[in-house]
Structures are given as structure tokens and as C-alpha cells.
Scaffold this active site. Structure first.
Site, short mmCIF file in Angstrom:
data_model
loop_
_atom_site.label_atom_id
_atom_site.label_comp_id
_atom_site.label_asym_id
_atom_site.label_seq_id
_atom_site.Cartn_x
_atom_site.Cartn_y
_atom_site.Cartn_z
N GLU A 177 0.81 -1.22 0.00
CA GLU A 177 0.00 0.00 0.00
C GLU A 177 0.84 1.27 0.00
OE1 GLU A 177 -3.16 -0.43 2.87
OE2 GLU A 177 -3.48 -2.51 2.28
N PRO A 197 4.02 6.50 7.79
CA PRO A 197 3.19 6.72 8.99
C PRO A 197 1.81 6.07 8.92
CG PRO A 197 3.26 8.70 7.61
CD PRO A 197 4.27 7.75 7.05
N HIS A 473 -7.91 -8.50 1.58
CA HIS A 473 -7.22 -7.23 1.80
C HIS A 473 -5.92 -7.52 2.55
CE1 HIS A 473 -10.15 -3.88 0.72
NE2 HIS A 473 -10.53 -4.99 0.11
N GLU A 474 -4.95 -6.59 2.40
CA GLU A 474 -3.58 -6.88 2.88
C GLU A 474 -3.19 -8.27 2.40
OE1 GLU A 474 -5.72 -4.09 4.50
OE2 GLU A 474 -6.03 -5.99 5.55
N GLU A 492 -7.14 -6.40 -2.50
CA GLU A 492 -6.63 -5.04 -2.37
C GLU A 492 -5.20 -5.07 -2.92
OE1 GLU A 492 -7.02 -1.78 1.19
OE2 GLU A 492 -5.95 -3.62 1.63
N GLU A 498 -9.62 3.87 0.82
CA GLU A 498 -9.63 4.15 2.26
C GLU A 498 -8.58 5.19 2.66
OE1 GLU A 498 -8.95 0.09 3.49
OE2 GLU A 498 -6.82 0.44 3.81
C1 NOJ Z 1 -8.14 -2.74 6.06
C2 NOJ Z 1 -8.96 -2.95 4.84
O1 NOJ Z 1 -8.28 -2.51 3.68
C3 NOJ Z 1 -10.25 -2.20 5.03
O2 NOJ Z 1 -11.02 -2.25 3.86
C4 NOJ Z 1 -10.98 -2.75 6.20
O3 NOJ Z 1 -12.13 -1.99 6.44
C5 NOJ Z 1 -10.12 -2.75 7.46
N1 NOJ Z 1 -8.85 -3.29 7.19
C6 NOJ Z 1 -10.76 -3.54 8.59
O4 NOJ Z 1 -10.74 -4.90 8.30
CA CA Z 2 -5.74 -2.00 3.47
#
Ligand code: NOJ
Ligand code: CA
Length: 693
Positions: A177, A197, A473-474, A492, A498
């Protein structure tokens, strides 16, 4: 006996010819002859290859090989014991995707090498040359003197022909990211991106980049490096030597081991890929990455893997309107709220609702070291009636998307997967968004090491048994495994929307997605979560905003590919806004995709035809620069008049000063039409085209 003698003799002949002449160059070209790989052994017996495009070098002579733990390295003293070429041409169909039919046409060269030195170990290298690029992988065949391999380094070199323009992110072992950087190759400085950060985990040990990394040469050729079929191996970053313009594979490791990968022979590595294109847009149309993956192992998944748009209890948490945990007193995932999202989705042609923060444990995730055993993936908070929400959704024709935030506590998740997926199956829930925020537990592992590659892949394989699709995600980066496991719906693996809600560095700049389309998107589907209409959201976060116009938010449904696309904003922000018509209309599963124009980091326009109708959708986005572009609709069916709804930047629109100015108009378009579009700074446009009855 005779047979043995003969083979000994043959062996002697080959040996003699090896020592006599040093060069045994073997050449393999693409079906259209535009790309050519030359393989050879150096004087030291090192495997070397180079790549030409239209008779000009794209990759200069580069070496291949491995360092192994407690064993001599496997990179020189080789002789060629066999080589074979073959051709392959098939057309296969994507169960869902950017297009239905995919042509998989390549020439293959398999080189079998053996060490001349004492150990006589064997290593095979397989090259596939397509019209749009190449892939190659190593194969460790069954053999006497090599049983278990501990790889400390893979030394695959990519020797570049000059100081190319590069769009890169740092070779972080723990997260993808990062913003993309645009520099000359000689100016890549990944270490200056350390300690970000806004990242819950990050580790950049070396001056290396992550893939896909895309470059443009001085002569205007586009080259993108990545990998395909990352299975039971570590993610490959590319170490950069900024003086010699060379990249070398840098595998992600673990603080717990003194090696990067452990495997039992026989096995094969992921494919190392190079996509080559004159026009930037051809990189996007290329299907090389999925083609290098094995065919579908799950059979017909159409009854449970369904492309869909979705809304969700999600953005409100990122804005701070509500929270994941219940203790805060502003819990988002309540039965009532979920039903409101279901009602809205049912009314607006949106097939699913994601509910985050539904299960207990959110009081103890980010910032806690002891995260194992906290989340359990089956116990809802007391104000959320999971069964009732699912029932209500079914009644309205809206599916619930499950959410499993693992907080990177991998052992807890692994132990509970069967129970969690079985619960989903019993409720008729067929998709889950997973999350891996934070440092990996067990400590010392990184998100992109072999341990985690196996975690992510095993989750997909296990979920398939319960007819569950995964949007991670991650995640680990996409390497085209969706071909093999089509329940891998999206992920993701980039700075998503976000960041605009909370990043302290200004969010994603307007150039972000015009870079992403030619880099990260080459890997596969992206759950970017577009569709924010309240661009400034001053009520919640005065310091933050989305750095695009509203028209660009619409364009993203077409430009950024994913079979699941979120209408991410608070539902009340859509009510009564005529621009929402486009989100209602736009398809999610495509028969065909055409990139109409584009330059990396500047702009891109993509047209996609829906699978289930004759409708086309076009999306165009630009960076921080306004631009005018001409669109030629010659891709449309002949003799058809289309009713076109155009959503374009309004007069004086600007991502910062006037982001919500949008103009919506209706015109008729045929395959003879050419129209001019005006894009505002950070702007874009979206067009839906429906054949006139
Ligand atoms: C990071 C994710 O990218 C996001 O979409 C999610 O809301 C939060 N983690 C909580 O799981
Ligand atoms: Ca994320």
C-alpha cells in the site's frame, strides 16, 4: 547393458561438443516472431538469456541461478543435457473476467541443465514466448543429489538496456500500500519510503521494488515485470542496481529462517514475466499473467461465484461516523443498519452488502501484540442478528458479504476456517472479504514470505470446498491464480480508496489511478472501492478528501477492473443524485475489453462490453492535468444506434476546487461516431451505451 553403453557414449559425445565450442545459443521466438529469447551458457557455464523485441534488445544478457543453504550455489558449471521446443495455442473461457475468450498462444523452450562438477545437480529452465511478452520458470527435477532445497537467494537477473522511466513502489515485504513513484531507474530509492506513517506494517530491507513494475524505454517501448502462479514460494521483489541498470530477484524472507524458500524436489518456481508493448494500453489488454497459470481446478463455479456490485457498512468506519467495535458506543454493524443497506441495494440493482465489524473482538485488534484467539468469525455482537440479516437479504434478493478481519493472527484464522466457512455455507453466504492488518503472527513472518503465500492460497482452496469466494485485503499480490481457483474474486494489494479517508499524507493523488491501471492492475482484479460522491466529507474529516472529481469516481467502475465493485459511499449520499444512475447501470462482468487510449501516469480510457447484454460502458480518467480527448466508437457493433448517457466533468470542475460539478447528457452514438471529451484536472467521464430498440 547395451542400452547403458549407448547412453554413456551419447553422453561422451555431448560432453565433447560442449568443451569444443563455447557457444550453444538456443533461440526461441514468439508465434508472430516479434519477441525472441536467446539462451546460452557463459564461459563459466552460467545460464544466461536475453530478450529482443523486433530485433532490438529489451533485456541484455542476464544470468540465472540460485544460492542454497549449506550447499554450493546452483548457478554455474552447467552443461545443456537436453533442449526441446514446442508450440501451444488454445482459447479458453474465463468464468468471469475482463473478457470471455482468452487466447493462450506461445512457443516454449525447455532447457535441461546439469552441473559438470562433482554433485551433477540438475536444473531445468522453461521459457514461454507469447506475442505480448515472456514467462520463464525454473524446474528442480527429481535427482540423486538434491532432495530438499533451502533457497537463500534466487539470482534471476533482468539486465535493462538503459535508464528507463519507471513507475515503482518500494519492495516492501509486508504491504503493497505505497504510492507509486515516477523516476528514472537510476533514481529508484526504495529505502527513502521506509517507516510510512499510515501503514500498520511495513518492512523495506533493501533498495528493491515490488511488482508489477512498469517502465518506458527511451524509444517508447513499455515493459512490465511481474510473476505468475506464485505457489508455495516467496514473493519476488526486484533488487535494483541503479548504476548498472540491472534488477535481480530478491525473495521475501522471514526473521525466523536463514533461507527464503524451502521445497522438496521435484518442484517448480513461479513464472518470471516480462510484458512488452508499444502502446501502454496493450499492457492492460494482455492476458499473459493468467495464461501462465494452470486451468480451472474448481469446475463450474457459476452458481456461487457471482460478479456483483455491493454496498457496505464500511466507509462510515473509515470516516469515523461509526466503528467496528461495540464498546465505542457507535457500532456500525447493527441489524437495523444492515437492513437499511439491504433495502437501498435491493432498490438500486446492487446485489450484495458487506458488513464489517459484525463479530466480537474488535476491541482488541490494531495496536495489540496478543491478537491470537481474539476474533472467532462465528460470534456476532449482540446488536447484530446475523441470521436475520441474511434472511432479510435473501427475501430482498441481496446477498451478504461476510467479513473476516484476521488481524494477521494467522493461526487463529487457520484453526477456525472450517467452522467459519461452514457457517457461511449453512447461511448461503458465498463471499468473504478477509483482512490481514498488522504484523504477522507468528512473529518474524512477513505478509509476502513463503509462509504467508501458503496461508493465502490455502484459504482460497479451503474456502472453495464450502463454495466461498475470497476478496483479500492486505493480501499477497495477484499472480493470476484466479484462473486456477476462480473463487479468488478480488483483492486489495494497493493504496485503496480508504487512504483518502484517513491518510495523513494527503490521500491518493490524482495521478495514482492513472499509474495503477498500468502497474498493479496488470496483476489482476482490484477491490479499490470507488463511488465516493461526497468528495470532501467535511462533516467527518475536514482534513481529508478524495482527490478526483465525481465523474472520475464513476469512470472507475469501468477503468479499474474487479468482478465485485463497491458503491462505497454512505447510502444517503446517493439518494437523489442523478449521477448514481451510472452506478445502477454499469456492468460487472465483461465479454470484451478495449483500451481506447492511455499513457502511464497521465490518462487512460477503457471500453467494456457487458456479458449479459449488448451494452457497452466506457470510462476515462486523467491525472491532475485537464485534457481533451477524441473518442472513436468504431468498436461498437455496426448498424446499431446506441443511446449514450454521458457523465462528464461539469464546467470548471476540478478535483480540489469544484469536484462535484458534473454534466449528464444523452446522445445517440454509432460505430461511425467520434466525439470530443473534456476532462477536468483529476477528472474523468463515464458513458453507458445501450442499443436503441
Ligand atoms: C483494512 C482494509 O483494507 C479495510 O477495507 C478494512 O475496512 C479494514 N482493514 C478492517 O478490516
Ligand atoms: Ca488496506
Amino acid at each position: 547393458m547395451k542400452y547403458i553403453q549407448l547412453s554413456v557414449l551419447l553422453f561422451a559425445v555431448i560432453m565433447a561438443s560442449c568443451t569444443e565450442k563455447q557457444s550453444q545459443e538456443i533461440v526461441i521466438a514468439s508465434p508472430d516472431n516479434s519477441i525472441e529469447i536467446k539462451f546460452n551458457l557463459s564461459e563459466k557455464g552460467e545460464p544466461i538469456y536475453l530478450v529482443n523485441y523486433k530485433n532490438k534488445e529489451v533485456i541484455k544478457s542476464s544470468t540465472l541461478g540460485f544460492n542454497l543453504k549449506e550447499l554450493p550455489s546452483l548457478k554455474e558449471d552447467f552443461k545443456i543435457i537436453n533442449s526441446a521446443t514446442s508450440s501451444f495455442n488454445e482459447t479458453w473461457q474465463m468464468p468471469w473476467g475482463e473478457q470471455l475468450d482468452v487466447v493462450n498462444n506461445y512457443n516454449e523452450l525447455k532447457i535441461e541443465l546439469q552441473e559438470t562438477s562433482e554433485l551433477k545437480r540438475k536444473l531445468n529452465i522453461i521459457f514461454r514466448v507469447f506475442n505480448d511478452g515472456i514467462g520463464f520458470r525454473y524446474e528442480f527435477p527429481e535427482q540423486e543429489n538434491l532432495k530438499e532445497v533451502f533457497i537463500t537467494d534466487e539470482n534471476t537477473q533482468f539486465n535493462l538496456t538503459g535508464d528507463h522511466q519507471v513507475w515503482w513502489t518500494p519492495g516492501d515485504w509486508d504491504i503493497y500500500e505505497h504510492l507509486f513513484n515516477t523516476t528514472k531507474f537510476s533514481k529508484i530509492d526504495a529505502l527513502s519510503k521506509a517507516n510510512h506513517p499510515n501503514l500498520g506494517q511495513t518492512y523495506i530491507p533493501l533498495n528493491a521494488v515490488n511488482t508489477p513494475v512498469t517502465m518506458k524505454t527511451a524509444s517508447g517501448l513499455h515493459v512490465s515485470f511481474h510473476e505468475a502462479a506464485l505457489v508455495d514460494y516467496a514473493d519476488m521483489t526486484l533488487k535494483v542496481d541503479t548504476t548498472n541498470f540491472t534488477m535481480t530477484s530478491g525473495l521475501v524472507g522471514s526473521a525466523n529462517n536463514d533461507y527464503k524458500v524451502v521445497r522438496t524436489v521435484p518442484f517448480e518456481t513461479p513464472w518470471r514475466t516480462i510484458q512488452i508493448a508499444e502502446k501502454a494500453g496493450d499492457l492492460i489488454e494482455s492476458k499473459l499473467i493468467v495464461n501462465l497459470n494452470e486451468p480451472n481446478k474448481l469446475g463450474d463455479v457459476s452458481s456461487w461465484v457471482k460478479p456483483t456490485k455491493y454496498t457496505g457498512i464500511w466507509w462510515e468506519m473509515h470516516l469515523g461516523k461509526s466503528s467496528w467495535d461495540m464498546a465505542s458506543g457507535k457500532h456500525g454493524a447493527t441489524t437495523k443498519n444492515a437492513k437499511a443497506f439491504i433495502d437501498f441495494s435491493a432498490k438500486n440493482n446492487i446485489g450484495a452488502v458487506l458488513v464489517e465489524g459484525w463479530n466480537t473482538g474488535w476491541e482488541h485488534w490494531i495496536g495489540f501484540e496478543d491478537r491470537e484467539g481474539v476474533f472467532d468469525f462465528v460470534t456476532p455482537y449482540t446488536d447484530y442478528d446475523l441470521k436475520e440479516v441474511v434472511r432479510y437479504g435473501k427475501e430482498k434478493g441481496v446477498e451478504i458479504i461476510m467479513h473476516h478481519e484476521t488481524s494477521a493472527a494467522t493461526q487463529t484464522y487457520e484453526k477456525q476456517q472450517d467452522t467459519a466457512y461452514a457457517l457461511m455455507q449453512s447461511l448461503g453466504i458465498h463471499a468473504v472479504k478477509t483482512g490481514y492488518v498488522g504484523k504477522i503472527l507468528p512473529k518474524g513472518e512477513y505478509h509476502h514470505g513463503q509462509y504467508m503465500v501458503n496461508q493465502y492460497n490455502n484459504a482460497v482452496i479451503k474456502a472453495a470446498k464450502y463454495k466461498v469466494a475470497i476478496n483479500a485485503h492486505e493480501p499477497i499480490k495477484d499472480t493470476g491464480l484466479r484462473r486456477t481457483y476462480p473463487n479468488t474474486i478480488s483483492r486489495e494489494g494497493l493504496r485503496g480508496q480508504e487512504f483518502n479517508a484517513w491518510a495523513t499524507d494527503g490521500g491518493n493523488p490524482a495521478e495514482h489511478l492513472p499509474i495503477v491501471a498500468f502497474t498493479r492492475m496488470l496483476a489482476g482484479p482490484i477491490d479499490y472501492t470507488p463511488g465516493i460522491f461526497d468528495i470532501k466529507f467535511d462533516k467527518w474529516k475536514a482534513e481529508n478528501q478524495v482527490n478526483t472529481t465525481i465523474a472520475q469516481q464513476l469512470a472507475l467502475y469501468v477503468v479499474i477492473y474487479s468482478p465485485i465493485q463497491m458503491a462505497a459511499d454512505l447510502i444517503e449520499k446517493y439518494e437523489g443524485n442523478p449521477a448514481f444512475e451510472f452506478i445502477k447501470d454499469v456492468g460487472v462482468d465483461w465479454q470484451q475489453t478495449k483500451v481506447l487510449n492511455g499513457e502511464v501516469g497521465d490518462f487512460v480510457t477503457i471500453a467494456r462490453k457487458e456479458r449479459t447484454s449488448e451494452n457497452w460502458f466506457v470510462g476515462g480518467i486523467t491525472d491532475e492535468n485537464a485534457r481533451e480527448m477524441e473518442l472513436n466508437f468504431n468498436f461498437l457493433s455496426p448498424n446499431t444506434i446506441y443511446q449514450a448517457f454521458i457523465y462528464e466533468d461539469g464546467k470548471d470542475a476540478d478535483w480540489d476546487k469544484n469536484p462535484t460539478a458534473i454534466n449528464i447528457r444523452e446522445i445517440e452514438i454509432s460505430n461511425q461516431s467520434i466525439i470530443k471529451m473534456q476532462l477536468a484536472p483529476g477528472g474523468g467521464f463515464a458513458i453507458s451505451l445501450k442499443p436503441k430498440k
